[in-house]
Write a protein that holds these residues in place. Structure first.
Motif, PDB file in Angstrom:
ATOM      1  N   ASP A 105       0.813  -1.215   0.000  1.00 21.10           N
ATOM      2  CA  ASP A 105       0.000   0.000   0.000  1.00 21.10           C
ATOM      3  C   ASP A 105       0.849   1.268   0.000  1.00 21.10           C
ATOM      4  OD1 ASP A 105      -2.350  -1.443  -0.012  1.00 21.10           O
ATOM      5  OD2 ASP A 105      -2.535  -1.473   2.165  1.00 21.10           O
ATOM      6  N   GLY A 106       1.950   1.256   0.763  1.00 20.72           N
ATOM      7  CA  GLY A 106       2.816   2.428   0.824  1.00 20.72           C
ATOM      8  C   GLY A 106       3.389   2.785  -0.536  1.00 20.72           C
ATOM      9  N   LYS A 107       3.775   1.787  -1.286  1.00 20.64           N
ATOM     10  CA  LYS A 107       4.325   2.009  -2.622  1.00 20.64           C
ATOM     11  C   LYS A 107       3.258   2.565  -3.557  1.00 20.64           C
ATOM     12  CE  LYS A 107       7.011  -0.391  -6.185  1.00 20.64           C
ATOM     13  NZ  LYS A 107       7.604  -1.688  -6.587  1.00 20.64           N
ATOM     14  N   ILE A 108       2.036   2.067  -3.428  1.00 19.20           N
ATOM     15  CA  ILE A 108       0.925   2.550  -4.254  1.00 19.20           C
ATOM     16  C   ILE A 108       0.628   4.015  -3.939  1.00 19.20           C
ATOM     17  CG2 ILE A 108      -1.563   2.328  -4.655  1.00 19.20           C
ATOM     18  CD1 ILE A 108      -1.231  -0.688  -4.247  1.00 19.20           C
ATOM     19  N   ILE A 109       0.643   4.371  -2.650  1.00 20.11           N
ATOM     20  CA  ILE A 109       0.383   5.750  -2.246  1.00 20.11           C
ATOM     21  C   ILE A 109       1.451   6.685  -2.808  1.00 20.11           C
ATOM     22  CG2 ILE A 109       0.326   7.342  -0.269  1.00 20.11           C
ATOM     23  CD1 ILE A 109      -1.031   5.122   1.330  1.00 20.11           C
ATOM     24  N   VAL A 110       2.711   6.281  -2.705  1.00 20.78           N
ATOM     25  CA  VAL A 110       3.807   7.113  -3.224  1.00 20.78           C
ATOM     26  C   VAL A 110       3.662   7.326  -4.728  1.00 20.78           C
ATOM     27  CG1 VAL A 110       6.297   7.201  -3.645  1.00 20.78           C
ATOM     28  CG2 VAL A 110       5.430   6.504  -1.410  1.00 20.78           C
ATOM     29  N   LYS A 111       3.309   6.282  -5.449  1.00 22.75           N
ATOM     30  CA  LYS A 111       3.109   6.402  -6.894  1.00 22.75           C
ATOM     31  C   LYS A 111       1.987   7.389  -7.208  1.00 22.75           C
ATOM     32  CE  LYS A 111       4.737   1.891  -8.556  1.00 22.75           C
ATOM     33  NZ  LYS A 111       4.327   0.623  -9.234  1.00 22.75           N
ATOM     34  N   GLY A 112       0.894   7.302  -6.439  1.00 23.17           N
ATOM     35  CA  GLY A 112      -0.229   8.209  -6.651  1.00 23.17           C
ATOM     36  C   GLY A 112       0.147   9.655  -6.377  1.00 23.17           C
ATOM     37  N   ILE A 113       0.921   9.872  -5.301  1.00 22.06           N
ATOM     38  CA  ILE A 113       1.366  11.230  -4.966  1.00 22.06           C
ATOM     39  C   ILE A 113       2.214  11.799  -6.097  1.00 22.06           C
ATOM     40  CG2 ILE A 113       2.862  12.568  -3.440  1.00 22.06           C
ATOM     41  CD1 ILE A 113       1.969  10.745  -1.151  1.00 22.06           C
ATOM     42  N   LEU A 114       3.185  11.019  -6.550  1.00 21.16           N
ATOM     43  CA  LEU A 114       4.081  11.491  -7.607  1.00 21.16           C
ATOM     44  C   LEU A 114       3.332  11.734  -8.913  1.00 21.16           C
ATOM     45  CD1 LEU A 114       7.209   9.223  -6.995  1.00 21.16           C
ATOM     46  CD2 LEU A 114       6.939  11.653  -6.463  1.00 21.16           C
ATOM     47  N   LEU A 115       2.329  10.910  -9.180  1.00 20.09           N
ATOM     48  CA  LEU A 115       1.561  11.038 -10.414  1.00 20.09           C
ATOM     49  C   LEU A 115       0.942  12.428 -10.531  1.00 20.09           C
ATOM     50  CD1 LEU A 115       0.417   9.391 -12.880  1.00 20.09           C
ATOM     51  CD2 LEU A 115      -1.608   9.023 -11.474  1.00 20.09           C
TER      52      LEU A 115
END
Length: 204
Positions: A105-115
């Protein structure tokens, strides 16, 4: 202060398939419901810096000159027209490959933030979008913008999470219904154009 026009327009803007929606939907299709919510959280957090820049910039400008406020409203109206026309004329479809995978989940959140963080168009969007719905120019601009931004973020989080969860349960509907998606997209485009016209002829 919060008008029905703001709620409806914000819902349309959030519902329109963009990079954040595609990311959340693809995460829902490929992963779990929890992954979908994580993606929604990431995309929502990613718009925070753009909102902050928009709020601070607009508040400073609007306090300086009422005429500049009118100019920004004109620019915002034109931008809504641009968004509506883009939806009506776009041939872009959501194309996502099926499959099952689970990601942290943490990796998914980081990807969403950067997107969303790395999308400079969002700052321009909020700078031109939010002033359209300030209903009391004599009140504090900052507090009004903060309230509008908070509501927009809340809608973004809820809608994106629903997108992801629905995508998880309705994979084939999202993968095999381009005609339905296209009709919904055109409907959103017409509504945005309608709101732009309403704003253009409304009194300041």
């Amino acid at each position: 202060m919060i008008s029905l026009g703001f709620i409806v327009t914000s819902l349309i803007v959030v519902l329109v398939p963009g990079t954040g929606v595609i990311y959340t939907v693809s995460t829902g299709i490929a992963g779990s419901k929890r992954n979908s919510i994580a993606a929604a959280i990431g995309c929502t957090l990613g718009i925070l810096p753009h909102l902050a820049v928009g709020i601070l910039g607009i508040s400073a400008v609007l306090q300086a000159s009422a005429q500049i406020f009118k100019v920004i409203k004109i620019i915002g109206t034109l931008y809504l027209l641009y968004l509506g026309y883009g939806l009506l004329s776009s041939k872009q479809k959501i194309e996502i490959n099926g499959g099952e995978k689970t990601e942290h989940d943490g990796k998914i959140i980081v990807k969403g933030i950067l997107l969303n963080l790395l999308n400079p168009k969002l700052t321009l969007f909020f700078f031109s979008f939010l002033p359209q719905f300030i209903t009391n120019p004599n009140a504090n601009y900052f507090s009004q913008m903060l309230l509008l931004s908070s509501i927009f973020m809340g809608l973004t989080l809820v809608i994106f999470a629903l997108y992801g969860i629905l995508a998880h349960y309705c994979k084939q509907l999202f993968l095999n219904s381009p005609k339905i998606t296209r009709r919904i997209q055109r409907g959103f485009g017409l509504i945005l154009v309608g709101f732009a016209a309403k704003l253009a002829f409304s009194e300041d």
